[in-house]
Design a protein around this motif. Sequence first.
Motif, PDB file in Angstrom:
ATOM      1  N   ILE A   4       0.847  -1.187   0.000  1.00  0.00           N
ATOM      2  CA  ILE A   4       0.000   0.000   0.000  1.00  0.00           C
ATOM      3  C   ILE A   4       0.891   1.249   0.000  1.00  0.00           C
ATOM      4  O   ILE A   4       1.977   1.234   0.587  1.00  0.00           O
ATOM      5  N   ILE A   5       0.427   2.287  -0.669  1.00  0.00           N
ATOM      6  CA  ILE A   5       1.168   3.552  -0.699  1.00  0.00           C
ATOM      7  C   ILE A   5       0.536   4.505   0.311  1.00  0.00           C
ATOM      8  O   ILE A   5      -0.676   4.742   0.285  1.00  0.00           O
ATOM      9  N   GLU A   6       1.372   5.038   1.182  1.00  0.00           N
ATOM     10  CA  GLU A   6       0.866   5.899   2.252  1.00  0.00           C
ATOM     11  C   GLU A   6       0.678   7.344   1.766  1.00  0.00           C
ATOM     12  O   GLU A   6       1.218   7.746   0.723  1.00  0.00           O
ATOM     13  N   ASP A   7      -0.043   8.114   2.593  1.00  0.00           N
ATOM     14  CA  ASP A   7      -0.369   9.497   2.236  1.00  0.00           C
ATOM     15  C   ASP A   7       0.858  10.381   2.050  1.00  0.00           C
ATOM     16  O   ASP A   7       0.770  11.448   1.452  1.00  0.00           O
ATOM     17  N   SER A   8       1.995   9.949   2.552  1.00  0.00           N
ATOM     18  CA  SER A   8       3.217  10.762   2.420  1.00  0.00           C
ATOM     19  C   SER A   8       3.746  10.796   0.988  1.00  0.00           C
ATOM     20  O   SER A   8       4.653  11.564   0.681  1.00  0.00           O
ATOM     21  N   CYS A   9       3.173   9.981   0.102  1.00  0.00           N
ATOM     22  CA  CYS A   9       3.602   9.923  -1.310  1.00  0.00           C
ATOM     23  C   CYS A   9       3.647  11.328  -1.917  1.00  0.00           C
ATOM     24  O   CYS A   9       2.723  12.122  -1.751  1.00  0.00           O
ATOM     25  N   ILE A  10       4.739  11.618  -2.636  1.00  0.00           N
ATOM     26  CA  ILE A  10       4.903  12.939  -3.255  1.00  0.00           C
ATOM     27  C   ILE A  10       4.683  12.898  -4.770  1.00  0.00           C
ATOM     28  O   ILE A  10       5.066  13.822  -5.492  1.00  0.00           O
ATOM     29  N   ASN A  11       4.071  11.815  -5.252  1.00  0.00           N
ATOM     30  CA  ASN A  11       3.736  11.680  -6.670  1.00  0.00           C
ATOM     31  C   ASN A  11       4.948  11.886  -7.582  1.00  0.00           C
ATOM     32  O   ASN A  11       4.851  12.556  -8.612  1.00  0.00           O
ATOM     33  N   CYS A  12       6.059  11.306  -7.203  1.00  0.00           N
ATOM     34  CA  CYS A  12       7.279  11.504  -7.992  1.00  0.00           C
ATOM     35  C   CYS A  12       7.321  10.618  -9.236  1.00  0.00           C
ATOM     36  O   CYS A  12       8.159  10.808 -10.109  1.00  0.00           O
ATOM     37  N   ASP A  13       6.433   9.598  -9.296  1.00  0.00           N
ATOM     38  CA  ASP A  13       6.338   8.720 -10.467  1.00  0.00           C
ATOM     39  C   ASP A  13       7.536   7.781 -10.637  1.00  0.00           C
ATOM     40  O   ASP A  13       7.753   7.252 -11.718  1.00  0.00           O
ATOM     41  N   GLU A  28      -6.674   9.550  -7.251  1.00  0.00           N
ATOM     42  CA  GLU A  28      -7.226  10.901  -7.178  1.00  0.00           C
ATOM     43  C   GLU A  28      -6.204  11.890  -6.620  1.00  0.00           C
ATOM     44  O   GLU A  28      -6.066  13.001  -7.121  1.00  0.00           O
ATOM     45  N   ASP A  29      -5.483  11.476  -5.579  1.00  0.00           N
ATOM     46  CA  ASP A  29      -4.515  12.385  -4.943  1.00  0.00           C
ATOM     47  C   ASP A  29      -3.082  11.871  -5.037  1.00  0.00           C
ATOM     48  O   ASP A  29      -2.161  12.650  -5.263  1.00  0.00           O
ATOM     49  N   ILE A  30      -2.913  10.606  -4.800  1.00  0.00           N
ATOM     50  CA  ILE A  30      -1.569  10.016  -4.795  1.00  0.00           C
ATOM     51  C   ILE A  30      -1.584   8.714  -5.596  1.00  0.00           C
ATOM     52  O   ILE A  30      -2.638   8.267  -6.029  1.00  0.00           O
TER      53      ILE A  30
END
Length: 81
Positions: A4-13, A28-30
């Motif tokens: 699982i990816i946590e909310d701290s993800c910075i969408n760096c791809d 939607e967000d991350i």
Amino acid sequence: MALIIEDSCINCDMCDPECPNEAITLGEDIYEIDVDKCTECIGHYDKPTCINVCPIDSIKKDPEHIESEDELFAKFMRMHG
Ligand code: SF4
Ligand code: SF4
């Protein structure tokens, strides 16, 4: 188990193109991991490759989706067998 990816993800791809199962997509967000496709990289790599590339350690094992190695390998066979 799936990851699982946590909310701290910075969408760096960084993780998305590394996944051998195309299990990671931008939500939607991350970024999000599809539990039906994540095999913890079993059948491809010794360790989850997305965890290796995440620069901020946002990807964790998901206690809500516990699966045995056999179950993960069966998932791999369904997708790639
Ligand atoms: S552990 Fe492997 S299969 Fe699962 S999301 Fe990460 S790269 Fe994809
Ligand atoms: S590598 Fe980590 S921070 Fe970057 S998109 Fe993936 S989960 Fe988010």
